[in-house]
Scaffold this motif. Structure first.
Motif, PDB file in Angstrom:
ATOM      1  N   SER A  10       0.829  -1.196   0.000  1.00 25.50           N
ATOM      2  CA  SER A  10       0.000   0.000   0.000  1.00 25.50           C
ATOM      3  C   SER A  10       0.868   1.253   0.000  1.00 25.50           C
ATOM      4  O   SER A  10       1.792   1.370   0.813  1.00 25.50           O
ATOM      5  CB  SER A  10      -0.906   0.028   1.238  1.00 25.50           C
ATOM      6  OG  SER A  10      -1.855  -1.015   1.199  1.00 25.50           O
ATOM      7  N   TRP A  11       0.530   2.178  -0.926  1.00 27.09           N
ATOM      8  CA  TRP A  11       1.191   3.483  -0.925  1.00 27.09           C
ATOM      9  C   TRP A  11       0.916   4.157   0.416  1.00 27.09           C
ATOM     10  O   TRP A  11      -0.172   4.039   0.974  1.00 27.09           O
ATOM     11  CB  TRP A  11       0.634   4.379  -2.026  1.00 27.09           C
ATOM     12  CG  TRP A  11       1.072   4.101  -3.417  1.00 27.09           C
ATOM     13  CD1 TRP A  11       0.270   3.721  -4.456  1.00 27.09           C
ATOM     14  CD2 TRP A  11       2.388   4.225  -3.967  1.00 27.09           C
ATOM     15  NE1 TRP A  11       1.013   3.591  -5.606  1.00 27.09           N
ATOM     16  CE2 TRP A  11       2.314   3.888  -5.336  1.00 27.09           C
ATOM     17  CE3 TRP A  11       3.626   4.572  -3.428  1.00 27.09           C
ATOM     18  CZ2 TRP A  11       3.420   3.902  -6.175  1.00 27.09           C
ATOM     19  CZ3 TRP A  11       4.737   4.582  -4.272  1.00 27.09           C
ATOM     20  CH2 TRP A  11       4.632   4.253  -5.621  1.00 27.09           C
ATOM     21  N   LEU A  12       1.899   4.897   0.921  1.00 30.12           N
ATOM     22  CA  LEU A  12       1.773   5.644   2.166  1.00 30.12           C
ATOM     23  C   LEU A  12       2.030   7.119   1.900  1.00 30.12           C
ATOM     24  O   LEU A  12       2.744   7.467   0.950  1.00 30.12           O
ATOM     25  CB  LEU A  12       2.786   5.127   3.201  1.00 30.12           C
ATOM     26  CG  LEU A  12       2.697   3.641   3.528  1.00 30.12           C
ATOM     27  CD1 LEU A  12       3.837   3.226   4.450  1.00 30.12           C
ATOM     28  CD2 LEU A  12       1.350   3.301   4.138  1.00 30.12           C
ATOM     29  N   ALA A  13       1.459   7.977   2.727  1.00 27.45           N
ATOM     30  CA  ALA A  13       1.725   9.410   2.610  1.00 27.45           C
ATOM     31  C   ALA A  13       3.238   9.598   2.707  1.00 27.45           C
ATOM     32  O   ALA A  13       3.875   9.132   3.652  1.00 27.45           O
ATOM     33  CB  ALA A  13       1.001  10.175   3.703  1.00 27.45           C
ATOM     34  N   THR A  14       3.792  10.237   1.710  1.00 31.35           N
ATOM     35  CA  THR A  14       5.248  10.330   1.568  1.00 31.35           C
ATOM     36  C   THR A  14       5.769  11.682   2.023  1.00 31.35           C
ATOM     37  O   THR A  14       5.228  12.715   1.622  1.00 31.35           O
ATOM     38  CB  THR A  14       5.635  10.092   0.092  1.00 31.35           C
ATOM     39  OG1 THR A  14       5.220   8.757  -0.263  1.00 31.35           O
ATOM     40  CG2 THR A  14       7.121  10.227  -0.142  1.00 31.35           C
ATOM     41  N   PRO A  15       6.818  11.699   2.847  1.00 33.23           N
ATOM     42  CA  PRO A  15       7.406  12.974   3.253  1.00 33.23           C
ATOM     43  C   PRO A  15       7.864  13.786   2.037  1.00 33.23           C
ATOM     44  O   PRO A  15       8.344  13.224   1.041  1.00 33.23           O
ATOM     45  CB  PRO A  15       8.602  12.556   4.112  1.00 33.23           C
ATOM     46  CG  PRO A  15       8.248  11.175   4.607  1.00 33.23           C
ATOM     47  CD  PRO A  15       7.470  10.551   3.479  1.00 33.23           C
ATOM     48  N   ALA A  16       7.720  15.099   2.131  1.00 33.14           N
ATOM     49  CA  ALA A  16       8.031  16.000   1.011  1.00 33.14           C
ATOM     50  C   ALA A  16       9.460  15.826   0.497  1.00 33.14           C
ATOM     51  O   ALA A  16       9.691  15.860  -0.718  1.00 33.14           O
ATOM     52  CB  ALA A  16       7.783  17.451   1.423  1.00 33.14           C
ATOM     53  N   GLU A  17      10.412  15.598   1.403  1.00 34.05           N
ATOM     54  CA  GLU A  17      11.808  15.495   0.965  1.00 34.05           C
ATOM     55  C   GLU A  17      12.045  14.265   0.091  1.00 34.05           C
ATOM     56  O   GLU A  17      12.898  14.275  -0.793  1.00 34.05           O
ATOM     57  CB  GLU A  17      12.777  15.537   2.154  1.00 34.05           C
ATOM     58  CG  GLU A  17      12.637  14.426   3.166  1.00 34.05           C
ATOM     59  CD  GLU A  17      11.624  14.678   4.271  1.00 34.05           C
ATOM     60  OE1 GLU A  17      11.618  13.887   5.238  1.00 34.05           O
ATOM     61  OE2 GLU A  17      10.833  15.641   4.188  1.00 34.05           O
ATOM     62  N   ILE A  18      11.298  13.210   0.305  1.00 36.05           N
ATOM     63  CA  ILE A  18      11.397  12.015  -0.548  1.00 36.05           C
ATOM     64  C   ILE A  18      10.684  12.270  -1.867  1.00 36.05           C
ATOM     65  O   ILE A  18      11.200  11.972  -2.943  1.00 36.05           O
ATOM     66  CB  ILE A  18      10.816  10.772   0.158  1.00 36.05           C
ATOM     67  CG1 ILE A  18      11.668  10.423   1.388  1.00 36.05           C
ATOM     68  CG2 ILE A  18      10.725   9.581  -0.804  1.00 36.05           C
ATOM     69  CD1 ILE A  18      11.086   9.327   2.260  1.00 36.05           C
ATOM     70  N   ARG A  19       9.492  12.867  -1.775  1.00 39.18           N
ATOM     71  CA  ARG A  19       8.716  13.117  -2.992  1.00 39.18           C
ATOM     72  C   ARG A  19       9.438  14.081  -3.918  1.00 39.18           C
ATOM     73  O   ARG A  19       9.394  13.933  -5.148  1.00 39.18           O
ATOM     74  CB  ARG A  19       7.310  13.653  -2.612  1.00 39.18           C
ATOM     75  CG  ARG A  19       6.382  13.809  -3.794  1.00 39.18           C
ATOM     76  CD  ARG A  19       6.150  12.469  -4.490  1.00 39.18           C
ATOM     77  NE  ARG A  19       5.578  12.652  -5.797  1.00 39.18           N
ATOM     78  CZ  ARG A  19       6.251  12.659  -6.943  1.00 39.18           C
ATOM     79  NH1 ARG A  19       7.576  12.490  -6.950  1.00 39.18           N
ATOM     80  NH2 ARG A  19       5.630  12.821  -8.090  1.00 39.18           N
ATOM     81  N   GLN A  20      10.138  15.076  -3.382  1.00 38.34           N
ATOM     82  CA  GLN A  20      10.869  16.046  -4.195  1.00 38.34           C
ATOM     83  C   GLN A  20      11.988  15.390  -5.003  1.00 38.34           C
ATOM     84  O   GLN A  20      12.403  15.908  -6.036  1.00 38.34           O
ATOM     85  CB  GLN A  20      11.448  17.168  -3.326  1.00 38.34           C
ATOM     86  CG  GLN A  20      10.372  18.087  -2.789  1.00 38.34           C
ATOM     87  CD  GLN A  20      10.876  19.037  -1.719  1.00 38.34           C
ATOM     88  OE1 GLN A  20      12.019  18.955  -1.272  1.00 38.34           O
ATOM     89  NE2 GLN A  20      10.009  19.924  -1.276  1.00 38.34           N
ATOM     90  N   LEU A  21      12.444  14.247  -4.546  1.00 34.77           N
ATOM     91  CA  LEU A  21      13.488  13.513  -5.255  1.00 34.77           C
ATOM     92  C   LEU A  21      12.905  12.482  -6.224  1.00 34.77           C
ATOM     93  O   LEU A  21      13.639  11.688  -6.803  1.00 34.77           O
ATOM     94  CB  LEU A  21      14.427  12.831  -4.250  1.00 34.77           C
ATOM     95  CG  LEU A  21      15.224  13.791  -3.354  1.00 34.77           C
ATOM     96  CD1 LEU A  21      15.957  13.022  -2.262  1.00 34.77           C
ATOM     97  CD2 LEU A  21      16.198  14.612  -4.202  1.00 34.77           C
TER      98      LEU A  21
END
Length: 189
Positions: A143-154
């Motif tokens: 299951s996808w989880l809410a991802t921290p912004a610093e990971i998503r930005q990469l």
């Protein structure tokens, strides 16, 4: 002006859903030992939009159940408690940006966009680990989880599953999607 009395057709689906939710609530009492169904039902009946959201969670295979109560706000917390990631919410990339970035073989939607349209949140890593304390979920799926912004930005996003008796949280490109990966929702009532 008199308000219109609800028709049987508009009442029946909510009544049926409340019956399903009550049966699940009673069957899995260990998920919410300090909560009373009458209080949960009263909150649901006072929030018809939340009931419609729960109908969507149920219709997509989530098997929503109460998993607790927010200590600060007092809100009742519902989460998808289906053994595997909800079947009606799989084959999704992480978010709209990832969907737009795909040039070929785009999935039908993204987890974040579908969650927003349903009126729910993706579970955070902490919430996912807490859910896994209430049962064994995602033993064959993820299951996808809410991802921290610093990971998503990469360009990445995180997801979780349970294998070998342990809960794992991994990363993947946010634009990836798999038939065995969906998302688990959280609804506050």
């Amino acid at each position: 002006m008199k308000s219109a009395k609800p028709t049987q057709a508009s009442v029946a689906p909510a009544t049926d859903l409340l019956t399903v939710l009550q049966q699940r609530f009673e069957k899995f009492a260990s998920r919410h030992p300090k909560l009373d169904w009458a209080k949960v039902r009263a909150r649901l009946e006072a929030a018809p939009a939340k009931l419609r959201t729960l109908e969507q969670m149920e219709a997509t295979g989530g098997e929503p159940d109460v998993i607790g109560q927010d200590k600060k706000s007092g809100e009742i917390l519902f989460a998808d408690c289906s053994p595997q990631s909800p079947a009606g919410r799989t084959s999704l990339c992480y978010d709209g940006a990832a969907l737009a970035a795909r040039k070929e073989h785009k999935p039908k939607n993204s987890a974040q966009d579908l969650a927003a349209s349903m009126g729910v949140e993706l579970l955070t890593e902490e919430q996912y680990r807490e859910l896994q304390q209430l049962g064994e979920f995602d033993t064959k799926s993820s299951s996808w989880l809410a991802t921290p912004a610093e990971i998503r930005q990469l360009g990445g996003a995180i997801f979780g599953d349970r294998r070998f008796g342990r809960v794992f949280v991994y990363h993947n490109g946010a634009d990836s999607y798999y038939s065995g990966r969906g998302f688990r929702a959280l609804l506050r009532v």
